[in-house]
Design a protein around this motif. Structure first.
Motif, PDB file in Angstrom:
ATOM      1  N   ASP A  77       0.859  -1.190   0.000  1.00 34.23           N
ATOM      2  CA  ASP A  77       0.000   0.000   0.000  1.00 34.23           C
ATOM      3  C   ASP A  77       0.895   1.241   0.000  1.00 34.23           C
ATOM      4  O   ASP A  77       0.992   1.943   1.007  1.00 34.23           O
ATOM      5  CB  ASP A  77      -0.891  -0.057   1.245  1.00 34.23           C
ATOM      6  CG  ASP A  77      -1.918   1.045   1.322  1.00 34.23           C
ATOM      7  OD1 ASP A  77      -2.194   1.685   0.296  1.00 34.23           O
ATOM      8  OD2 ASP A  77      -2.443   1.257   2.429  1.00 34.23           O
ATOM      9  N   PRO A  78       1.562   1.532  -1.135  1.00 35.00           N
ATOM     10  CA  PRO A  78       2.566   2.600  -1.173  1.00 35.00           C
ATOM     11  C   PRO A  78       2.056   3.976  -0.734  1.00 35.00           C
ATOM     12  O   PRO A  78       2.775   4.734  -0.100  1.00 35.00           O
ATOM     13  CB  PRO A  78       3.011   2.650  -2.626  1.00 35.00           C
ATOM     14  CG  PRO A  78       2.558   1.386  -3.243  1.00 35.00           C
ATOM     15  CD  PRO A  78       1.415   0.879  -2.422  1.00 35.00           C
ATOM     16  N   LYS A  79       0.826   4.306  -1.060  1.00 32.93           N
ATOM     17  CA  LYS A  79       0.269   5.614  -0.697  1.00 32.93           C
ATOM     18  C   LYS A  79      -0.415   5.591   0.667  1.00 32.93           C
ATOM     19  O   LYS A  79      -0.880   6.622   1.141  1.00 32.93           O
ATOM     20  CB  LYS A  79      -0.749   6.070  -1.741  1.00 32.93           C
ATOM     21  CG  LYS A  79      -0.177   6.292  -3.114  1.00 32.93           C
ATOM     22  CD  LYS A  79      -1.293   6.712  -4.048  1.00 32.93           C
ATOM     23  CE  LYS A  79      -0.873   6.772  -5.484  1.00 32.93           C
ATOM     24  NZ  LYS A  79      -2.020   7.078  -6.372  1.00 32.93           N
ATOM     25  N   ASP A  99      -8.629   3.949  -6.630  1.00 38.63           N
ATOM     26  CA  ASP A  99      -7.365   4.687  -6.627  1.00 38.63           C
ATOM     27  C   ASP A  99      -6.206   3.751  -6.293  1.00 38.63           C
ATOM     28  O   ASP A  99      -5.150   3.781  -6.933  1.00 38.63           O
ATOM     29  CB  ASP A  99      -7.438   5.843  -5.639  1.00 38.63           C
ATOM     30  CG  ASP A  99      -6.264   6.798  -5.745  1.00 38.63           C
ATOM     31  OD1 ASP A  99      -5.576   6.803  -6.790  1.00 38.63           O
ATOM     32  OD2 ASP A  99      -6.041   7.564  -4.785  1.00 38.63           O
ATOM     33  N   TRP A 100      -6.394   2.911  -5.294  1.00 35.57           N
ATOM     34  CA  TRP A 100      -5.365   1.946  -4.907  1.00 35.57           C
ATOM     35  C   TRP A 100      -5.091   0.959  -6.041  1.00 35.57           C
ATOM     36  O   TRP A 100      -3.940   0.690  -6.374  1.00 35.57           O
ATOM     37  CB  TRP A 100      -5.809   1.199  -3.635  1.00 35.57           C
ATOM     38  CG  TRP A 100      -4.916   0.081  -3.252  1.00 35.57           C
ATOM     39  CD1 TRP A 100      -3.770   0.162  -2.526  1.00 35.57           C
ATOM     40  CD2 TRP A 100      -5.070  -1.304  -3.588  1.00 35.57           C
ATOM     41  NE1 TRP A 100      -3.207  -1.081  -2.385  1.00 35.57           N
ATOM     42  CE2 TRP A 100      -3.997  -2.001  -3.034  1.00 35.57           C
ATOM     43  CE3 TRP A 100      -6.027  -2.009  -4.304  1.00 35.57           C
ATOM     44  CZ2 TRP A 100      -3.840  -3.373  -3.167  1.00 35.57           C
ATOM     45  CZ3 TRP A 100      -5.875  -3.377  -4.439  1.00 35.57           C
ATOM     46  CH2 TRP A 100      -4.789  -4.050  -3.881  1.00 35.57           C
ATOM     47  N   LEU A 154      -5.516   1.250  -9.230  1.00 33.78           N
ATOM     48  CA  LEU A 154      -4.828   1.871 -10.357  1.00 33.78           C
ATOM     49  C   LEU A 154      -3.331   1.974 -10.117  1.00 33.78           C
ATOM     50  O   LEU A 154      -2.551   2.081 -11.058  1.00 33.78           O
ATOM     51  CB  LEU A 154      -5.420   3.257 -10.647  1.00 33.78           C
ATOM     52  CG  LEU A 154      -6.816   3.249 -11.253  1.00 33.78           C
ATOM     53  CD1 LEU A 154      -7.374   4.663 -11.313  1.00 33.78           C
ATOM     54  CD2 LEU A 154      -6.817   2.603 -12.624  1.00 33.78           C
ATOM     55  N   GLY A 155      -2.917   1.905  -8.853  1.00 30.40           N
ATOM     56  CA  GLY A 155      -1.501   1.962  -8.513  1.00 30.40           C
ATOM     57  C   GLY A 155      -0.806   0.609  -8.527  1.00 30.40           C
ATOM     58  O   GLY A 155       0.418   0.540  -8.390  1.00 30.40           O
ATOM     59  N   PRO A 183       1.033  -2.301 -10.082  1.00 31.68           N
ATOM     60  CA  PRO A 183       1.766  -2.448 -11.338  1.00 31.68           C
ATOM     61  C   PRO A 183       1.082  -3.445 -12.280  1.00 31.68           C
ATOM     62  O   PRO A 183       0.528  -4.452 -11.839  1.00 31.68           O
ATOM     63  CB  PRO A 183       3.136  -2.969 -10.896  1.00 31.68           C
ATOM     64  CG  PRO A 183       3.268  -2.497  -9.484  1.00 31.68           C
ATOM     65  CD  PRO A 183       1.877  -2.536  -8.920  1.00 31.68           C
ATOM     66  N   SER A 186      -3.245  -8.760  -9.642  1.00 30.16           N
ATOM     67  CA  SER A 186      -4.134  -7.906  -8.840  1.00 30.16           C
ATOM     68  C   SER A 186      -4.892  -8.707  -7.795  1.00 30.16           C
ATOM     69  O   SER A 186      -5.082  -8.256  -6.662  1.00 30.16           O
ATOM     70  CB  SER A 186      -5.131  -7.184  -9.741  1.00 30.16           C
ATOM     71  OG  SER A 186      -4.467  -6.346 -10.634  1.00 30.16           O
TER      72      SER A 186
END
Length: 88
Positions: free
Chosen positions: A7-9, A32-33, A35-36, A38, A43
């Protein structure tokens, strides 16, 4: 997998901290998550890792339900649109 990679953001972490968050807000955060994630990563596996991290602790949280729905959707993906849907 480490939280910073998962969860980079910090979107999932924060979603689980927001009191009174509803399912539509969770879907927006999930999008939003997602779409981040790769393109070359699985997924479905990433969603499962997030569920493993938060789902047991927050089984009734709307984000847990959104993540579970995301897993089901990934099992039965449906293509929509494209030239074939317009060709009649």
């Amino acid at each position: 997998m480490e939280d910073k990679v998962l969860d980079p953001k910090g979107l999932m972490r924060e979603a689980y901290r927001i009191e009174g968050i509803d399912d539509s807000q969770c879907r927006s955060i999930f999008l939003d998550w997602a779409l981040g994630v790769p393109v070359d990563e699985d997924s479905k596996a990433r969603i499962q890792l997030v569920l493993d991290r938060y789902g047991d602790e927050f089984p009734d949280h709307p984000m847990t339900q959104v993540l579970q729905q995301g897993l089901v959707t990934m099992e039965n993906p449906k293509r929509r649109g494209g030239w074939r849907s317009r060709e009649r």
